[in-house]
Scaffold this motif. Structure first.
Motif, PDB file in Angstrom:
ATOM      1  N   TYR A 183       0.867  -1.181   0.000  1.00 20.26           N
ATOM      2  CA  TYR A 183       0.000   0.000   0.000  1.00 20.26           C
ATOM      3  C   TYR A 183       0.900   1.227   0.000  1.00 20.26           C
ATOM      4  O   TYR A 183       2.083   1.129   0.355  1.00 20.26           O
ATOM      5  CB  TYR A 183      -0.933   0.009   1.233  1.00 20.26           C
ATOM      6  CG  TYR A 183      -0.185   0.264   2.520  1.00 20.26           C
ATOM      7  CD1 TYR A 183       0.504  -0.755   3.166  1.00 20.26           C
ATOM      8  CD2 TYR A 183      -0.114   1.546   3.065  1.00 20.26           C
ATOM      9  CE1 TYR A 183       1.241  -0.513   4.313  1.00 20.26           C
ATOM     10  CE2 TYR A 183       0.619   1.794   4.225  1.00 20.26           C
ATOM     11  CZ  TYR A 183       1.292   0.759   4.838  1.00 20.26           C
ATOM     12  OH  TYR A 183       2.031   1.015   5.976  1.00 20.26           O
ATOM     13  N   GLY A 184       0.345   2.382  -0.397  1.00 17.95           N
ATOM     14  CA  GLY A 184       1.136   3.610  -0.388  1.00 17.95           C
ATOM     15  C   GLY A 184       0.698   4.529  -1.515  1.00 17.95           C
ATOM     16  O   GLY A 184      -0.274   4.255  -2.222  1.00 17.95           O
ATOM     17  N   PRO A 185       1.422   5.651  -1.692  1.00 14.75           N
ATOM     18  CA  PRO A 185       1.106   6.595  -2.763  1.00 14.75           C
ATOM     19  C   PRO A 185       1.161   5.939  -4.147  1.00 14.75           C
ATOM     20  O   PRO A 185       1.938   5.004  -4.356  1.00 14.75           O
ATOM     21  CB  PRO A 185       2.209   7.657  -2.635  1.00 14.75           C
ATOM     22  CG  PRO A 185       2.638   7.584  -1.216  1.00 14.75           C
ATOM     23  CD  PRO A 185       2.504   6.139  -0.824  1.00 14.75           C
ATOM     24  N   ASN A 186       0.370   6.467  -5.082  1.00 12.81           N
ATOM     25  CA  ASN A 186       0.353   6.009  -6.490  1.00 12.81           C
ATOM     26  C   ASN A 186      -0.325   4.661  -6.717  1.00 12.81           C
ATOM     27  O   ASN A 186      -0.202   4.084  -7.800  1.00 12.81           O
ATOM     28  CB  ASN A 186       1.776   5.930  -7.098  1.00 12.81           C
ATOM     29  CG  ASN A 186       2.511   7.247  -7.095  1.00 12.81           C
ATOM     30  OD1 ASN A 186       3.651   7.330  -6.665  1.00 12.81           O
ATOM     31  ND2 ASN A 186       1.838   8.289  -7.559  1.00 12.81           N
ATOM     32  N   HIS A 187      -1.012   4.151  -5.718  1.00 16.15           N
ATOM     33  CA  HIS A 187      -1.685   2.857  -5.875  1.00 16.15           C
ATOM     34  C   HIS A 187      -2.998   3.077  -6.624  1.00 16.15           C
ATOM     35  O   HIS A 187      -3.819   3.893  -6.209  1.00 16.15           O
ATOM     36  CB  HIS A 187      -1.974   2.305  -4.481  1.00 16.15           C
ATOM     37  CG  HIS A 187      -2.077   0.825  -4.389  1.00 16.15           C
ATOM     38  ND1 HIS A 187      -2.353   0.181  -3.211  1.00 16.15           N
ATOM     39  CD2 HIS A 187      -1.950  -0.148  -5.316  1.00 16.15           C
ATOM     40  CE1 HIS A 187      -2.390  -1.125  -3.416  1.00 16.15           C
ATOM     41  NE2 HIS A 187      -2.153  -1.354  -4.688  1.00 16.15           N
TER      42      HIS A 187
END
Ligand SMILES: Cc1cn([C@H]2C[C@H](O)[C@@H](COP(=O)(O)OP(=O)(O)O[C@H]3O[C@H](CO)[C@@H](O)[C@H](O)[C@H]3O)O2)c(=O)[nH]c1=O
Length: 349
Positions: A187-191
């Motif tokens: 998980y995280g940014p740009n997903h």
């Protein structure tokens, strides 16, 4: 100078790996090969696109002659292969797309690497990025280790299992120098907002239902994507040839507990009264063949290479939620822009 080909570098995990390699290794030339399907987005790399050691190549790993020519032209020293169709629900609708990209695409790359490095494998490496889903489903107890038998249940995991087998077969048959990792849920940014965490963040922001599959008592092990990229860096440089490493977050959550946590974080961030976002939770029909539980024993990479996650789940979620709240344009572009056809069909009914 080392020439490294990173496939799928405009995607979610790939973009974090490209950024890490471009910024950390100015002595390497990094080539990012991406077909820019719905999940690939050059906006993910806007901050590094002008770096002198970075080259973007738009192309498809399923195109055999394109891949053969590319390897002949650039004479890569290493390949980090992340390009893949990755969404289980999509694989249930269209298994062949997964066979094409994940199996045929991988074999095209293996063939090109094998030919290029036929006379000298010194300093060369093919790194295949895979998933813990190849091991199938755990019951309430136990962990996946590197010796767990493969038992894939979805067309997606079957395609990834097949690609893993091909990589190992090329190592055994042709002496191709490879390493392989199987990672838990990132998980995280740009997903891309089709996966649980970004989909639910987006739906909470836009006040749409949160579709929890089945009873919500399915368990996943969550890892912050930047920590996955750090692990990939380590395995690429220090992993032992022909070895597999499992990567996980030591961080198991039942879906429904995770969704409740996300709802309370979002209530706080959006200034909503406690419990407001959780009202959006809607139990829906289960995913066919839904694996009950994934959990990784990451002791091998921890003990042998010294890797461990750098952030807690609370810290990682805080970074992630803030990123989505601060990047409304990104979310808007991927959910309504030219790459958003599937998204619209599935989620904006
Ligand atoms: C999208 C969606 C998912 N779910 C459930 C299904 C799963 O139990 C859990 C996570 O679903 P997803 O986000 O689709 O991820 P999952 O199927 O676990 O697979 C992910 O994690 C894998 C690694 O374990 C990767 O190899 C896959 O590429 C990645 O998509 O949440 C829901 O309940 N509702 C949803 O709308």
């Amino acid at each position: 100078m080392k020439k490294i080909l990173i496939t799928g570098g405009a995607g979610f995990i790939g973009s974090h790996v490209v950024r890490l390699f471009v910024t950390k290794y100015s002595e390497y030339q990094i080539y990012n090969l991406d077909a820019l399907t719905y999940a690939g987005n050059l906006e993910n790399l806007a901050d590094i696109e002008n770096e002198p050691n970075y080259t973007f190549l738009k192309g498809d790993i399923t195109d055999e002659s394109y891949i053969t020519n590319l390897f002949e032209k650039h004479q890569f020293d290493g390949v980090i292969h992340l390009a893949a169709e990755s969404h289980v629900d999509r694989s249930i609708e269209d298994p062949m797309a997964f066979v094409k990209t994940n199996v045929i695409g991988t074999v095209n790359l293996l063939n090109a690497a094998r030919k290029l490095w036929a006379n000298n494998t010194e300093g060369k490496r093919f790194y295949h990025i895979s998933t813990d889903e190849v091991y199938g489903s755990l019951g309430a107890e136990g962990l996946f280790t590197e010796t767990t038998s493969y038992d894939p249940n979805s067309p997606y995991s079957a395609s990834k299992a097949s690609s893993d087998h091909f990589v190992r077969a090329y190592g055994e048959t042709y002496g191709l120098p490879y390493v392989l990792t199987n990672c838990s849920n990132n998980y995280g940014p740009n997903h891309f907002p089709e996966k649980l965490i970004p989909l639910f963040i987006n739906n909470i922001i836009t006040n749409k239902a949160l579709p929890v599959y089945g009873d919500g008592n399915y368990t996943r092990d969550w890892l912050f994507v930047v920590d996955h990229a750090r692990a990939i860096d380590l395995v690429f440089h220090e992993g032992i040839n022909h070895e597999t490493y499992n990567i996980g977050g030591f961080n198991e959550w039942k879906n429904i507990d995770l969704v409740q946590l996300l709802c309370s974080i979002m209530d706080d961030k959006l200034g909503r009264v406690v419990g407001e976002s959780a009202k959006l939770i809607t139990y829906v029909k289960d995913r066919p063949g839904h694996d009950l539980r994934y959990a990784i024993d990451a002791n091998k990479i921890n003990k042998q290479l010294g890797w461990e996650p750098s952030v807690t789940f609370e810290q990682g979620l805080e970074i992630t939620v803030n990123w989505y709240l601060n990047n409304a344009d990104w979310l808007n572009n991927v959910t309504t822009g030219e790459y958003a056809t599937y998204y619209k069909k599935q989620y904006l009914k």
